[in-house]
Design a protein around this motif. Structure first.
Motif, PDB file in Angstrom:
ATOM      1  N   UNK A   1     -33.417  13.968 -20.935  1.00 23.16           N
ATOM      2  CA  UNK A   1     -32.606  12.713 -21.471  1.00 23.16           C
ATOM      3  C   UNK A   1     -31.566  13.538 -22.415  1.00 23.16           C
ATOM      4  N   UNK A   2     -31.679  14.694 -22.559  1.00 20.77           N
ATOM      5  CA  UNK A   2     -30.734  15.535 -23.634  1.00 20.77           C
ATOM      6  C   UNK A   2     -30.339  14.574 -24.683  1.00 20.77           C
ATOM      7  N   UNK A   3     -31.778  14.089 -25.581  1.00 21.13           N
ATOM      8  CA  UNK A   3     -31.563  13.411 -26.711  1.00 21.13           C
ATOM      9  C   UNK A   3     -31.217  12.315 -26.486  1.00 21.13           C
ATOM     10  N   UNK A   4     -31.581  11.384 -25.490  1.00 24.74           N
ATOM     11  CA  UNK A   4     -31.285  10.007 -25.109  1.00 24.74           C
ATOM     12  C   UNK A   4     -29.902   9.944 -24.817  1.00 24.74           C
ATOM     13  N   UNK A   5     -29.063  11.013 -24.273  1.00 24.46           N
ATOM     14  CA  UNK A   5     -27.673  10.934 -23.989  1.00 24.46           C
ATOM     15  C   UNK A   5     -27.429  10.544 -22.606  1.00 24.46           C
ATOM     16  N   UNK A   6     -28.294  10.886 -21.788  1.00 28.47           N
ATOM     17  CA  UNK A   6     -28.153  10.664 -20.249  1.00 28.47           C
ATOM     18  C   UNK A   6     -29.013   9.294 -19.840  1.00 28.47           C
ATOM     19  N   UNK A   7     -28.061   8.526 -19.047  1.00 28.57           N
ATOM     20  CA  UNK A   7     -28.631   7.022 -19.088  1.00 28.57           C
ATOM     21  C   UNK A   7     -29.900   7.114 -17.970  1.00 28.57           C
ATOM     22  N   UNK A   8     -29.918   7.679 -16.932  1.00 24.42           N
ATOM     23  CA  UNK A   8     -30.957   7.411 -15.852  1.00 24.42           C
ATOM     24  C   UNK A   8     -32.242   8.193 -16.595  1.00 24.42           C
ATOM     25  N   UNK A   9     -32.224   9.408 -17.051  1.00 24.25           N
ATOM     26  CA  UNK A   9     -33.486   9.816 -17.492  1.00 24.25           C
ATOM     27  C   UNK A   9     -34.067   9.223 -18.480  1.00 24.25           C
ATOM     28  N   UNK A  10     -33.086   8.536 -19.308  1.00 22.44           N
ATOM     29  CA  UNK A  10     -33.727   7.854 -20.603  1.00 22.44           C
ATOM     30  C   UNK A  10     -34.199   6.546 -20.320  1.00 22.44           C
TER      31      UNK A  10
END
Length: 106
Positions: A23-32
């Motif tokens: 998620x990269x700190x919840x900065x990437x939409x789909x993984x988040x």
């Protein structure tokens, strides 16, 4: 049926936790979205499971199996180191889960 719900809850939590790094700190939409959905499903199913399983037993299984699985996933897929101390810790967690479940008080 409650143990099936708990098993699926554990799998959903493990999937969500596995997605945290991506998620990269919840900065990437789909993984988040995948991560949040996994945790939401995990807690919904856990809430259903504890209607029939004592909370202490359910949480011991949830945390113990989830932790052991995440350590294995981290080692295999995320190149995280696994030393003797980490393996001993996981063994102690699993032993604790077994003891909690063998008490016969549930």
């Amino acid at each position: 049926m409650a143990y099936v719900l708990l098993g699926v809850a554990i799998l959903a939590e493990v999937l969500a936790t596995s997605l945290l790094k991506s998620t990269a700190g919840f900065s990437r939409l789909w993984p988040t979205l995948g991560c949040i959905t996994g945790y939401l499903l995990a807690f919904l199913l856990l809430a259903q499971a504890v209607k029939e399983i004592p909370v202490g037993v359910a949480y011991a299984l949830w945390s113990g199996l989830g932790t052991a699985t995440i350590v294995a996933i981290g080692a295999v897929f995320l190149d995280e180191p696994v030393g003797l101390a980490k393996l001993a810790g996981i063994a102690l967690i699993i032993a604790g889960v077994v003891i909690v479940n063998l008490t016969g008080e549930h």
